[in-house]
Motif scaffolding. Structure first.
Motif, PDB file in Angstrom:
ATOM      1  N   SER A 187       3.255  12.873 -13.151  1.00  0.00           N
ATOM      2  CA  SER A 187       3.651  13.757 -12.064  1.00  0.00           C
ATOM      3  C   SER A 187       2.726  13.662 -10.847  1.00  0.00           C
ATOM      4  N   ARG A 188       1.699  12.828 -10.930  1.00  0.00           N
ATOM      5  CA  ARG A 188       0.812  12.702  -9.771  1.00  0.00           C
ATOM      6  C   ARG A 188       0.457  11.243  -9.529  1.00  0.00           C
ATOM      7  N   ALA A 189       0.159  10.951  -8.290  1.00  0.00           N
ATOM      8  CA  ALA A 189      -0.230   9.594  -7.927  1.00  0.00           C
ATOM      9  C   ALA A 189      -1.735   9.428  -8.140  1.00  0.00           C
ATOM     10  N   LEU A 190      -2.121   8.238  -8.549  1.00  0.00           N
ATOM     11  CA  LEU A 190      -3.538   7.936  -8.697  1.00  0.00           C
ATOM     12  C   LEU A 190      -4.154   7.729  -7.318  1.00  0.00           C
ATOM     13  N   THR A 191      -5.396   8.144  -7.160  1.00  0.00           N
ATOM     14  CA  THR A 191      -6.089   7.897  -5.904  1.00  0.00           C
ATOM     15  C   THR A 191      -6.541   6.430  -5.872  1.00  0.00           C
ATOM     16  N   ASP A 192      -6.888   5.954  -4.695  1.00  0.00           N
ATOM     17  CA  ASP A 192      -7.401   4.587  -4.574  1.00  0.00           C
ATOM     18  C   ASP A 192      -8.639   4.403  -5.435  1.00  0.00           C
ATOM     19  N   GLU A 193      -9.518   5.409  -5.438  1.00  0.00           N
ATOM     20  CA  GLU A 193     -10.747   5.311  -6.229  1.00  0.00           C
ATOM     21  C   GLU A 193     -10.432   5.213  -7.716  1.00  0.00           C
ATOM     22  N   ALA A 196       3.908  -9.875 -17.757  1.00  0.00           N
ATOM     23  CA  ALA A 196       4.548  -8.761 -17.060  1.00  0.00           C
ATOM     24  C   ALA A 196       3.788  -8.356 -15.799  1.00  0.00           C
ATOM     25  N   VAL A 197       2.463  -8.450 -15.824  1.00  0.00           N
ATOM     26  CA  VAL A 197       1.653  -7.965 -14.707  1.00  0.00           C
ATOM     27  C   VAL A 197       1.329  -9.061 -13.698  1.00  0.00           C
ATOM     28  N   ASP A 198       1.150 -10.292 -14.160  1.00  0.00           N
ATOM     29  CA  ASP A 198       0.789 -11.422 -13.298  1.00  0.00           C
ATOM     30  C   ASP A 198       2.036 -11.920 -12.570  1.00  0.00           C
ATOM     31  N   GLU A 199       2.392 -11.233 -11.493  1.00  0.00           N
ATOM     32  CA  GLU A 199       3.654 -11.501 -10.808  1.00  0.00           C
ATOM     33  C   GLU A 199       3.730 -12.878 -10.159  1.00  0.00           C
ATOM     34  N   ASN A 200       2.612 -13.409  -9.668  1.00  0.00           N
ATOM     35  CA  ASN A 200       2.668 -14.723  -9.005  1.00  0.00           C
ATOM     36  C   ASN A 200       2.399 -15.880  -9.961  1.00  0.00           C
ATOM     37  N   GLY A 201       2.136 -15.565 -11.228  1.00  0.00           N
ATOM     38  CA  GLY A 201       1.996 -16.597 -12.253  1.00  0.00           C
ATOM     39  C   GLY A 201       0.759 -17.467 -12.131  1.00  0.00           C
ATOM     40  N   ASP A 202      -0.303 -16.964 -11.482  1.00  0.00           N
ATOM     41  CA  ASP A 202      -1.509 -17.787 -11.317  1.00  0.00           C
ATOM     42  C   ASP A 202      -2.484 -17.669 -12.487  1.00  0.00           C
ATOM     43  N   GLY A 203      -2.093 -16.926 -13.524  1.00  0.00           N
ATOM     44  CA  GLY A 203      -2.938 -16.821 -14.709  1.00  0.00           C
ATOM     45  C   GLY A 203      -4.010 -15.760 -14.633  1.00  0.00           C
ATOM     46  N   LYS A 204      -3.973 -14.938 -13.605  1.00  0.00           N
ATOM     47  CA  LYS A 204      -4.934 -13.848 -13.474  1.00  0.00           C
ATOM     48  C   LYS A 204      -4.248 -12.689 -12.753  1.00  0.00           C
ATOM     49  N   ILE A 205      -4.799 -11.503 -12.947  1.00  0.00           N
ATOM     50  CA  ILE A 205      -4.216 -10.298 -12.369  1.00  0.00           C
ATOM     51  C   ILE A 205      -5.075  -9.856 -11.198  1.00  0.00           C
ATOM     52  N   SER A 206      -4.474  -9.839 -10.017  1.00  0.00           N
ATOM     53  CA  SER A 206      -5.181  -9.378  -8.819  1.00  0.00           C
ATOM     54  C   SER A 206      -5.147  -7.847  -8.778  1.00  0.00           C
ATOM     55  N   PHE A 207      -5.962  -7.288  -7.921  1.00  0.00           N
ATOM     56  CA  PHE A 207      -5.945  -5.837  -7.766  1.00  0.00           C
ATOM     57  C   PHE A 207      -4.566  -5.371  -7.316  1.00  0.00           C
ATOM     58  N   ASP A 208      -3.938  -6.108  -6.389  1.00  0.00           N
ATOM     59  CA  ASP A 208      -2.602  -5.730  -5.902  1.00  0.00           C
ATOM     60  C   ASP A 208      -1.580  -5.734  -7.037  1.00  0.00           C
ATOM     61  N   GLU A 209      -1.638  -6.740  -7.912  1.00  0.00           N
ATOM     62  CA  GLU A 209      -0.725  -6.787  -9.056  1.00  0.00           C
ATOM     63  C   GLU A 209      -1.001  -5.618 -10.004  1.00  0.00           C
ATOM     64  N   PHE A 210      -2.260  -5.302 -10.174  1.00  0.00           N
ATOM     65  CA  PHE A 210      -2.675  -4.182 -11.033  1.00  0.00           C
ATOM     66  C   PHE A 210      -2.120  -2.874 -10.475  1.00  0.00           C
ATOM     67  N   VAL A 211      -2.212  -2.688  -9.157  1.00  0.00           N
ATOM     68  CA  VAL A 211      -1.717  -1.471  -8.509  1.00  0.00           C
ATOM     69  C   VAL A 211      -0.199  -1.377  -8.674  1.00  0.00           C
ATOM     70  N   ILE A 212       0.506  -2.485  -8.498  1.00  0.00           N
ATOM     71  CA  ILE A 212       1.969  -2.478  -8.674  1.00  0.00           C
ATOM     72  C   ILE A 212       2.298  -2.033 -10.098  1.00  0.00           C
ATOM     73  N   MET A 213       1.583  -2.565 -11.076  1.00  0.00           N
ATOM     74  CA  MET A 213       1.817  -2.185 -12.461  1.00  0.00           C
ATOM     75  C   MET A 213       1.555  -0.690 -12.664  1.00  0.00           C
ATOM     76  N   LEU A 214       0.491  -0.160 -12.081  1.00  0.00           N
ATOM     77  CA  LEU A 214       0.177   1.259 -12.228  1.00  0.00           C
ATOM     78  C   LEU A 214       1.250   2.131 -11.582  1.00  0.00           C
ATOM     79  N   LYS A 215       1.762   1.708 -10.439  1.00  0.00           N
ATOM     80  CA  LYS A 215       2.753   2.500  -9.733  1.00  0.00           C
ATOM     81  C   LYS A 215       4.121   2.437 -10.389  1.00  0.00           C
ATOM     82  N   GLU A 216       4.389   1.353 -11.114  1.00  0.00           N
ATOM     83  CA  GLU A 216       5.686   1.225 -11.792  1.00  0.00           C
ATOM     84  C   GLU A 216       5.726   2.003 -13.081  1.00  0.00           C
ATOM     85  N   THR A 217       4.575   2.322 -13.651  1.00  0.00           N
ATOM     86  CA  THR A 217       4.558   3.020 -14.937  1.00  0.00           C
ATOM     87  C   THR A 217       4.605   4.512 -14.768  1.00  0.00           C
TER      88      THR A 217
END
Length: 152
Positions: A81-87, A131-152
């Motif tokens: 019910s709440r959004a995570l802060t950037d921190e 599921a999280v590595d959207e660009n398929g480069d074999g690693k998870i960027s912070f942006d990909e991590f944030v997308i995963m957090l916001k989708e859950t």
């Protein structure tokens, strides 16, 4: 708690069940204070005994000394019910990015997930990575991590 937060979707309930099962290392159907402590240590928190007792007391609403799934789901439903802060997002990312490279590698993901649950399979690690590595480069960027957090 707003009424909306108590109504979890099937997807959210499945996510909570998966998280609960990950923390319930001995598959007893409940999370003990020892398992809670191991979880916090795996996430680089160093909880004092008093903090552990406080968290257990807040989550263990029936007072039996363990956290059952219904108690876990009730406590965690507010997360939806709440959004995570950037921190908070950066702090969560740093728990996985052990070498401060700015990326979560498969090995770093495996290390944290194995600390949380010794029995996690390589297949499940591959599924999470894919599921999280959207660009398929074999690693998870912070942006990909944030997308995963916001989708859950």
């Amino acid at each position: 708690m707003p009424p909306k937060s108590s109504k979890l979707t099937n997807h959210q309930m499945k996510e909570l069940r998966d998280a609960f099962d990950l923390f319930d290392r001995d598959h007893s159907g409940s999370i003990s204070s020892t398992e809670l402590k191991q979880l916090l240590l795996a996430l680089n928190f160093k909880p004092s005994e008093s903090l552990l007792r406080k968290v257990m007391k807040e989550m263990d609403t029936d007072g039996n000394g363990t956290i059952e799934f219904s108690e876990f789901a009730k406590a965690m439903s507010s997360v939806y019910s709440r959004a995570l802060t950037d921190e908070e997002m950066h702090r969560a990312f740093r728990c996985f990015d052990k070498d401060d490279s700015g990326f979560i590698t498969r090995d770093e993901l495996r290390d944290v997930l194995k600390q949380l649950n010794h029995n996690i399979s390589e297949r499940r690690i591959t599924e999470v990575m894919k599921a999280v590595d959207e660009n398929g480069d074999g690693k998870i960027s912070f942006d990909e991590f944030v997308i995963m957090l916001k989708e859950t």
